[in-house]
Design an enzyme around this catalytic site. Structure first.
Site, PDB file in Angstrom:
ATOM      1  N   ARG A 288      40.188 106.211 126.592  1.00 13.92           N
ATOM      2  CA  ARG A 288      41.253 106.809 126.960  1.00 13.92           C
ATOM      3  C   ARG A 288      42.050 106.449 128.421  1.00 13.92           C
ATOM      4  NH1 ARG A 288      39.527 111.030 123.679  1.00 13.92           N
ATOM      5  NH2 ARG A 288      40.495 111.121 121.629  1.00 13.92           N
ATOM      6  N   LYS A 310      52.313  95.447 131.945  1.00 20.06           N
ATOM      7  CA  LYS A 310      52.271  95.389 130.461  1.00 20.06           C
ATOM      8  C   LYS A 310      51.103  94.656 130.030  1.00 20.06           C
ATOM      9  CE  LYS A 310      57.178  94.298 129.545  1.00 20.06           C
ATOM     10  NZ  LYS A 310      58.195  93.260 128.925  1.00 20.06           N
ATOM     11  N   GLU A 352      58.501  80.287 134.837  1.00 14.96           N
ATOM     12  CA  GLU A 352      58.579  81.740 135.307  1.00 14.96           C
ATOM     13  C   GLU A 352      59.080  81.682 136.459  1.00 14.96           C
ATOM     14  OE1 GLU A 352      58.523  84.517 133.691  1.00 14.96           O
ATOM     15  OE2 GLU A 352      57.449  84.280 131.550  1.00 14.96           O
ATOM     16  N   LYS A 394      60.002  90.886 140.720  1.00 12.34           N
ATOM     17  CA  LYS A 394      59.367  91.529 139.812  1.00 12.34           C
ATOM     18  C   LYS A 394      58.902  93.016 140.117  1.00 12.34           C
ATOM     19  CE  LYS A 394      56.538  91.613 135.673  1.00 12.34           C
ATOM     20  NZ  LYS A 394      55.923  90.555 134.768  1.00 12.34           N
ATOM     21  N   GLU A 404      60.687  99.336 130.821  1.00 14.47           N
ATOM     22  CA  GLU A 404      61.548  98.509 130.328  1.00 14.47           C
ATOM     23  C   GLU A 404      62.488  99.771 129.342  1.00 14.47           C
ATOM     24  OE1 GLU A 404      61.424  94.772 127.249  1.00 14.47           O
ATOM     25  OE2 GLU A 404      59.829  94.791 129.047  1.00 14.47           O
ATOM     26  N   ARG A 408      64.553  96.408 133.299  1.00  8.66           N
ATOM     27  CA  ARG A 408      63.616  95.370 133.267  1.00  8.66           C
ATOM     28  C   ARG A 408      63.513  94.485 132.234  1.00  8.66           C
ATOM     29  NH1 ARG A 408      57.039  97.103 133.497  1.00  8.66           N
ATOM     30  NH2 ARG A 408      56.149  94.939 133.320  1.00  8.66           N
ATOM     31  N   ASN A 412      63.089  89.291 130.543  1.00  7.87           N
ATOM     32  CA  ASN A 412      62.977  88.566 129.041  1.00  7.87           C
ATOM     33  C   ASN A 412      63.912  87.312 129.238  1.00  7.87           C
ATOM     34  OD1 ASN A 412      60.878  90.176 128.228  1.00  7.87           O
ATOM     35  ND2 ASN A 412      62.288  91.933 127.766  1.00  7.87           N
ATOM     36  N   HIS A 415      62.869  84.193 126.949  1.00 11.74           N
ATOM     37  CA  HIS A 415      61.803  84.728 126.185  1.00 11.74           C
ATOM     38  C   HIS A 415      61.983  84.891 124.616  1.00 11.74           C
ATOM     39  CE1 HIS A 415      60.070  85.291 130.024  1.00 11.74           C
ATOM     40  NE2 HIS A 415      58.934  85.631 129.596  1.00 11.74           N
ATOM     41  N   HIS A 419      59.630  82.931 122.680  1.00 11.63           N
ATOM     42  CA  HIS A 419      58.588  83.344 121.662  1.00 11.63           C
ATOM     43  C   HIS A 419      58.737  83.061 120.369  1.00 11.63           C
ATOM     44  CE1 HIS A 419      57.770  87.216 124.418  1.00 11.63           C
ATOM     45  NE2 HIS A 419      57.219  86.211 124.975  1.00 11.63           N
ATOM     46  N   HIS A 432      53.107  78.811 127.069  1.00 20.41           N
ATOM     47  CA  HIS A 432      54.144  80.046 127.192  1.00 20.41           C
ATOM     48  C   HIS A 432      55.118  79.598 127.974  1.00 20.41           C
ATOM     49  CE1 HIS A 432      55.987  83.805 127.645  1.00 20.41           C
ATOM     50  NE2 HIS A 432      55.868  83.933 128.832  1.00 20.41           N
TER      51      HIS A 432
END
Length: 526
Positions: A288, A310, A352, A394, A404, A408, A412, A415, A419, A432
């Site tokens: 956990r 993330k 990026e 960032k 997000e 935030r 993207n 993206h 993606h 990517h």
């Protein structure tokens, strides 16, 4: 002296004394903010508290700080113990220079300030209880700094040396209160890993790397962890986005559980973005939640995946559809690891960097255009500067919107379509960063469809920069029948629409809810 240095911390932490020593070594001016305020007002701090109250004092203190920061020449400043309590002041201090918190245990602080009648906060009660209460109350605020330096049992000279070391290569703080962590950027940082392990990671360390990174960087990191006296559980993954699946996470879980780790264990990622995402998700879910640290070895991971918390893995329906937010304890971006990165992987990371620069503003984009050739040559100075700019942006956005729910989402940019291109090709044959480069070009097509008269010019500017950095720019060659259908699985969709990041001029972006059909029509206009 290149930058301002600000010393923060509790009363008795030694701010004024250390500021004088730091300033002496830099041949700079030392300023005591409280003394400066007293000289201007004509009252002692105790008298201001008595006559006007603490709220009024804090306002006067903030105003005095603003007057000081309006001066041009950088200085070494000993702040009042409560100066950083105002978020606006704290944010400006972090932007303007290097903010260092000096720390000491409550008992040591009590010893240093006992009997000082000029400390109005001590009038609240027994000194030890007041100090302990203030430490607890301010812990999350004092944590938001470039570095925290212990002072108990140490000479002023040793503390000053530590302050100067931080100022010479300041990390980028990701300010999240008590969970604040720092991104170190520079050459040779893997050689400093043992100190970070000793400070942040206890018990067993599950080191996750992949077959491409194991030699030399994974092995070097493992040696550092062992030198810190920690047991290492090594997990070596199969490299590649196509292996970013639940099976890889299970591999980490199983290795950790077979080694009988407990909740004091930590997961250390040494590798690119795939390794970081998988290791981070494993850390978030193992028992956990256990501690997590990052040593990114690709440019893409340094400027993107290693910062912000993330984590996750891919499913058949799309990229990163299962994951969690789990912030690291520390991030070490060792630019020396980029010397073994293939050219195409370096270029993918630069995509990026371009994205971050466009979000940041004209100055950042112009700097990239100026340094493009140096970046392609792997010039370490240019790389470190580009990484620092991207990480700083960032970090600022993550501090404002950790999960997000708002701003935030602008990260993207490029993206949504990127993606989709990756997913349509089953994460094979395109990196990517390459997909993000194409996605940025697509974003300007969408911007044009939304009525931005400058979108075509911006698209050509970005296209030229991406091409100079070795990235693909022929969007049409990558959009096949069915490619854009994958946007229907975008995790950012709401009510059948995607929150699409529509760019304008550098520094200007807008989140617009668009259907897949809207985006497809924009692609077909050219």
């Amino acid at each position: 002296m290149e930058r301002w240095i600000f010393l923060s911390g509790m009363m008795g932490s030694g701010k004024s004394t250390v500021a004088v020593e730091v300033a002496r070594r830099l041949d700079a001016e030392a300023i005591d903010l409280d003394a400066r305020l007293v000289a201007r007002i004509g009252k002692s701090i105790a008298e201001i508290f008595r006559d006007e109250g603490e709220v009024a004092f804090r306002q006067l203190e903030a105003e005095e700080l603003e007057r000081l920061l309006d001066e041009d020449a950088p200085k070494v400043v000993a702040l009042g113990g409560g100066t950083v309590l105002r978020s606006e002041s704290r944010a400006r201090l972090l932007r303007r220079g290097v903010l260092v918190t000096l720390t000491a245990p409550a008992a040591e602080l009590v010893r240093r300030v006992a009997g000082n009648a000029e400390r109005p906060l001590l009038a609240r009660g027994e000194t030890v209880r007041v100090i302990e209460g203030l430490l607890a109350e301010r812990a999350s605020v004092y944590a938001e700094c470039h570095a925290a330096i212990a002072t108990a049992g140490r000479s002023v000279e040793a503390i000053a040396a530590d302050v100067l070391s931080v100022a010479a290569r300041p990390p980028v703080p990701v300010c999240l209160g008590a969970r604040t962590y720092r991104v170190e950027i520079g050459g040779g940082l893997l050689g400093e890993l043992r100190a970070h392990v000793a400070a942040y990671l206890s018990a067993k360390v599950v080191m996750v790397t992949d077959e491409h990174v194991l030699s030399p960087w994974g092995e070097r990191a493992e040696a550092e962890v062992r030198a810190a006296g920690r047991e290492v559980v090594r997990v070596v993954l199969t490299p590649g986005e196509e292996h970013k699946r639940i099976g890889a996470v299970e591999q980490i879980w199983d290795a950790a559980l077979q080694a009988q780790v407990d909740r004091d264990a930590a997961v250390l990622a040494v590798g690119g973005g795939v390794v970081g995402d998988l290791a981070g998700f494993a850390a978030a879910t193992l028992l956990r939640g256990v501690r997590f640290a990052q040593c990114p070895t690709s440019l893409l991971a340094m400027v993107d995946a290693s910062v912000g918390g993330k984590t996750g893995f891919d499913r058949d329906q799309g990229k990163n559809l299962v994951g969690a937010f789990h912030q690291p304890e520390v991030v070490l971006c060792d630019v020396e690891t980029l010397t073994t990165l293939p050219d195409a992987e370096l270029a993918a990371g630069l995509a990026e960097v371009v994205k971050s620069a466009w979000l940041d503003g004209e100055e950042a984009v112009a700097a990239l255009e100026r340094d493009a050739d140096a970046l392609s040559r792997r010039d370490p100075t240019a790389l470190e500067a580009a990484i620092r700019r991207s990480v700083s942006l960032k970090a600022q956005i993550v501090a404002e919107d950790e999960r997000e729910s708002g701003r935030r989402a602008v990260l993207n940019l490029g993206h949504t379509v990127g993606h989709a291109i990756e997913a349509a090709r089953e994460y094979r044959g395109i990196r990517h960063g390459e997909a993000v480069a194409l996605g940025m070009i697509a974003a300007f097509r969408v911007s044009a469809s939304q009525g931005d008269a400058e979108a075509a010019a911006h698209e050509e500017r970005v296209r030229a920069l991406l091409a100079r950095l070795g990235l693909p720019t022929d969007l049409g060659a990558w959009i096949e029948e069915g490619t854009l259908d994958w946007m229907a699985h975008d995790k950012k969709r709401r009510g059948g629409k995607v929150r699409f990041v529509v760019p304008g001029r550098p520094g200007q972006v807008e989140l617009v809810p668009l259907s897949v059909a809207d985006i497809r029509r924009a692609m077909e206009r050219r």
